[in-house]
Design an enzyme around this catalytic site. Structure first.
Site, PDB file in Angstrom:
ATOM      1  N   LYS A 158       0.855  -1.172   0.076  1.00  0.00           N
ATOM      2  CA  LYS A 158      -0.016  -0.150  -0.061  1.00  0.00           C
ATOM      3  C   LYS A 158       0.674   1.275   0.246  1.00  0.00           C
ATOM      4  O   LYS A 158       1.949   1.328   0.744  1.00  0.00           O
ATOM      5  CB  LYS A 158      -0.880   0.050   1.266  1.00  0.00           C
ATOM      6  CG  LYS A 158      -2.041  -0.819   1.256  1.00  0.00           C
ATOM      7  CD  LYS A 158      -2.930  -0.577   2.705  1.00  0.00           C
ATOM      8  CE  LYS A 158      -4.042  -1.440   2.739  1.00  0.00           C
ATOM      9  NZ  LYS A 158      -4.829  -1.179   3.876  1.00  0.00           N
ATOM     10  N   GLY A 164      -8.624   6.316  -2.028  1.00  0.00           N
ATOM     11  CA  GLY A 164      -9.583   6.307  -2.978  1.00  0.00           C
ATOM     12  C   GLY A 164      -9.368   4.892  -3.696  1.00  0.00           C
ATOM     13  O   GLY A 164      -9.758   4.742  -5.042  1.00  0.00           O
ATOM     14  N   GLU A 200       0.865  -5.073   4.233  1.00  0.00           N
ATOM     15  CA  GLU A 200       0.289  -5.627   5.255  1.00  0.00           C
ATOM     16  C   GLU A 200      -0.176  -7.203   4.553  1.00  0.00           C
ATOM     17  O   GLU A 200      -0.275  -7.345   3.409  1.00  0.00           O
ATOM     18  CB  GLU A 200      -1.227  -5.029   5.173  1.00  0.00           C
ATOM     19  CG  GLU A 200      -1.111  -3.593   6.056  1.00  0.00           C
ATOM     20  CD  GLU A 200      -2.398  -3.133   6.134  1.00  0.00           C
ATOM     21  OE1 GLU A 200      -3.610  -3.345   5.318  1.00  0.00           O
ATOM     22  OE2 GLU A 200      -2.476  -1.988   6.786  1.00  0.00           O
ATOM     23  N   HIS A 208     -15.502  -5.081   5.748  1.00  0.00           N
ATOM     24  CA  HIS A 208     -15.001  -3.552   5.966  1.00  0.00           C
ATOM     25  C   HIS A 208     -16.195  -2.984   6.974  1.00  0.00           C
ATOM     26  O   HIS A 208     -17.173  -2.607   6.594  1.00  0.00           O
ATOM     27  CB  HIS A 208     -15.027  -2.663   4.749  1.00  0.00           C
ATOM     28  CG  HIS A 208     -14.873  -1.292   4.858  1.00  0.00           C
ATOM     29  ND1 HIS A 208     -13.619  -0.624   4.339  1.00  0.00           N
ATOM     30  CD2 HIS A 208     -15.300  -0.282   5.596  1.00  0.00           C
ATOM     31  CE1 HIS A 208     -13.448   0.423   4.729  1.00  0.00           C
ATOM     32  NE2 HIS A 208     -14.556   0.858   5.451  1.00  0.00           N
ATOM     33  N   GLU A 275     -11.337   3.009  10.169  1.00  0.00           N
ATOM     34  CA  GLU A 275     -11.736   2.006   9.127  1.00  0.00           C
ATOM     35  C   GLU A 275     -11.069   0.715   9.853  1.00  0.00           C
ATOM     36  O   GLU A 275      -9.794   0.835  10.163  1.00  0.00           O
ATOM     37  CB  GLU A 275     -11.220   2.164   7.844  1.00  0.00           C
ATOM     38  CG  GLU A 275     -12.190   3.264   7.159  1.00  0.00           C
ATOM     39  CD  GLU A 275     -12.008   3.493   5.620  1.00  0.00           C
ATOM     40  OE1 GLU A 275     -12.923   3.808   5.036  1.00  0.00           O
ATOM     41  OE2 GLU A 275     -10.930   2.994   5.192  1.00  0.00           O
ATOM     42  N   ARG A 292     -12.461  13.074   7.324  1.00  0.00           N
ATOM     43  CA  ARG A 292     -13.504  14.080   6.971  1.00  0.00           C
ATOM     44  C   ARG A 292     -14.908  13.264   6.909  1.00  0.00           C
ATOM     45  O   ARG A 292     -15.213  12.218   7.482  1.00  0.00           O
ATOM     46  CB  ARG A 292     -13.303  13.993   5.294  1.00  0.00           C
ATOM     47  CG  ARG A 292     -13.099  12.467   4.794  1.00  0.00           C
ATOM     48  CD  ARG A 292     -13.052  12.476   3.367  1.00  0.00           C
ATOM     49  NE  ARG A 292     -12.506  11.306   2.841  1.00  0.00           N
ATOM     50  CZ  ARG A 292     -13.252  10.079   2.510  1.00  0.00           C
ATOM     51  NH1 ARG A 292     -14.527  10.256   2.539  1.00  0.00           N
ATOM     52  NH2 ARG A 292     -12.639   8.897   2.291  1.00  0.00           N
ATOM     53  N   ARG A 338     -25.822   3.814  -3.204  1.00  0.00           N
ATOM     54  CA  ARG A 338     -25.258   4.775  -4.109  1.00  0.00           C
ATOM     55  C   ARG A 338     -25.745   4.679  -5.445  1.00  0.00           C
ATOM     56  O   ARG A 338     -25.454   3.575  -6.100  1.00  0.00           O
ATOM     57  CB  ARG A 338     -23.698   4.596  -4.078  1.00  0.00           C
ATOM     58  CG  ARG A 338     -22.976   5.003  -2.634  1.00  0.00           C
ATOM     59  CD  ARG A 338     -21.426   5.180  -2.779  1.00  0.00           C
ATOM     60  NE  ARG A 338     -20.915   5.259  -1.525  1.00  0.00           N
ATOM     61  CZ  ARG A 338     -19.893   5.599  -1.371  1.00  0.00           C
ATOM     62  NH1 ARG A 338     -18.914   5.831  -2.276  1.00  0.00           N
ATOM     63  NH2 ARG A 338     -19.304   5.286  -0.084  1.00  0.00           N
TER      64      ARG A 338
END
Ligand code: ADP
Ligand code: ADP
Ligand code: MG
Length: 460
Positions: A158, A164, A200, A208, A275, A292, A338
């Site tokens: 990562k 995003g 990781e 999640h 998260e 945010r 969504r």
């Protein structure tokens, strides 16, 4: 309290912030690009100001223009929404320097959580479980290979500055690690101007799970429960719900406590989200903190009755949280879908265009967040999300039934959408029993798309 806020965003989240400001008696200035001149925020804000041409780099991401607009229009604060400049520490810093309140945490906080590897180290130090992996930034692919052998394949490389869903690569075995490292590094350097990587262990088939936090500048930190956002396609969330059905009472208590510990470890102030990934054995691991407001914040609002944007604004104004943890009561089940302007049958290709007919669902426990109207144009320049449908009901199955009815009623003509795709997800038996991990859509998308096509063929 602020007299006037500049909204440095567009679409549904700009409308969401605008409505909240109106309720609070705060004037709004909508910053908009030339492409967005005909959109609803421009119509409904107290004032509006054009900040440049369509490409986001020349408008919604232009820090100098936004700061100049905030000053020219006498705004005391800027709300960045999500995406765009919402997690940009330099912009928050510029606001601070110019005496304008950035509605979010301090630039220092954004910087330290935006460095995902450093955040991980901080969490480890404070006893928040993190995914087994590297200590610090990886020097080169050889160090990545050694670490991967130590923690065991498969692993996920990562970008420390990532977000995003970008700058991440999976390596299933030693033959893939060099390539994963080099391509993640190249993508991260191009996208974030920083190629630092960490590694990781890849948790197989995780959920999640994320926890909503509110923290004021007076030392009060509370959680507002969790959300399950495992329904993801290419790391983009599609459907979110609260509470997470997969958690036992004991696991829920543990994960909520870990999230509070995480927020306290960094002395967090503002609305934020911690998260985690949850493995099949029910163990949870911190992955990152988002500093945010999130797209999926309404599901939390529906089960708690707390207006998160209002609290975020109050905290930025220096006020104390008006309630304690023990005042927060959780009721029922909420789901968000969504709705995107895209074609699932064509690999979810974005489908901008003009909306020729529009009807939104409504009714008891049905909420719509959108800036769409009949005749509005969906721009190719920005995110394809055009609406969020949120339902709230006493239980999960009732919420699912409510969402099905809402999606049956919702009608958008002139552009392609994923409404039917979402509707079919709501009939999938694995989804019904809550058996959905982050790999669900990858596995089931083709079947769901085919299912839709067959049912249409059956009709004609
Ligand atoms: P959420 O958890 O709020 O759903 P997402 O990952 O879906 O977060 O991101 C919210 C919005 O922000 C999306 O429109 C996404 O494209 C955008 N976004 C998130 N991170 C970045 C980033 N690092 N750079 C650019 N856009 C981003
Ligand atoms: P971003 O900053 O792009 O949101 P995250 O670190 O939050 O990146 O990871 C994005 C998604 O990738 C997560 O929501 C999760 O589904 C998956 N993921 C991240 N880390 C792991 C891991 N160690 N094992 C399995 N899945 C992971
Ligand atoms: Mg994330």
């Amino acid at each position: 309290m602020f007299r006037r806020i500049l909204i440095a965003n567009r679409g549904e989240i700009a409308m969401r912030i605008l409505r909240c400001c109106q309720e609070m008696g705060i004037e709004t200035v909508a910053a908009y690009s030339e492409e967005d001149a005909d959109t609803l925020p421009v119509q409904f804000a107290t004032e509006s100001v054009c900040i440049g041409p369509a490409p986001a780099a020349k408008s919604y991401l232009d820090q100098n223009v936004l700061l100049a607009a905030a000053k020219a229009y006498h705004c005391e604060a800027i709300h960045p929404g999500y995406g765009f400049l919402s997690e940009n520490a330099d912009f928050a810093g510029q606001c601070e320097k110019n005496g304008i309140v950035f509605i979010g945490p301090s630039s220092g906080m954004i910087r330290s959580m935006g460095d995902k590897q450093r955040a991980r180290e901080l969490m480890k130090k404070h006893g928040v479980p993190v995914v087994p992996g590297s200590d610090g930034i990886l020097k080169d692919w050889r160090e990545a290979a050694e670490t991967a052998t130590r923690v065991g394949y498969p692993v996920i490389v990562k970008a420390s500055a990532g977000g995003g869903g970008r700058g991440m690569r999976i390596a299933c075995d030693a033959s893939e690690i060099r390539n994963a490292f080099e391509s993640a590094q190249a993508e991260a350097a191009a996208a974030f101007g920083n190629g630092d990587l960490y590694l990781e262990k890849l948790i197989p088939h995780p959920h999640h799970i994320e926890v909503q936090i509110l923290a004021d500048a007076h030392g009060h930190i509370i959680h507002l429960g969790e959300r399950d956002c495992s329904m993801q396609r290419r790391n983009q969330k599609l459907l979110e719900e609260s509470p997470a059905r997969v958690l036992s009472a004991k696991q829920r208590e543990g994960i909520l406590r870990a999230a509070l510990r995480a927020a306290k470890a960094c002395r967090y102030v503002s609305a934020g989200t911690v998260e985690f990934v949850l493995d099949r054995e029910g163990r949870y691991y911190f992955i990152e903190m988002n500093t945010r407001i999130q797209v999926e914040h309404p599901v939390t609002e529906m089960v708690t009755g707390v207006d998160l944007i209002r609290e975020q604004i109050r905290i930025a104004a220096g006020l104390e949280l008006g309630f304690k943890q023990s005042d927060v009561h959780f009721s029922g089940h909420a789901i968000e879908c969504r709705i995107n302007a895209e074609n699932p049958a064509q690999d979810f290709r974005p489908c901008p265009g003009t909306v020729s007919f529009l009807h939104f669902p409504a009714g008891c426990g049905v909420r719509v967040e959108s800036a769409l109207y009949p005749g509005s144009r969906v721009s190719p320049y920005y995110d394809s999300m055009i609406a969020k449908i949120i339902v709230h009901a006493p239980g999960r199955l009732e919420a699912i039934r409510k969402m099905r009815v809402a999606l049956e009623e919702m009608t958008v003509k002139g552009i392609d959408t994923n409404i039917e795709f979402q509707y079919l997800i709501l009939h999938n038996t694995d989804f019904l029993v809550g058996n959905v991990d982050t790999g669900f859509l990858e596995k089931n998308t083709d079947a769901i798309v085919r299912w839709g096509e067959e049912s249409r063929r059956g009709r004609s």
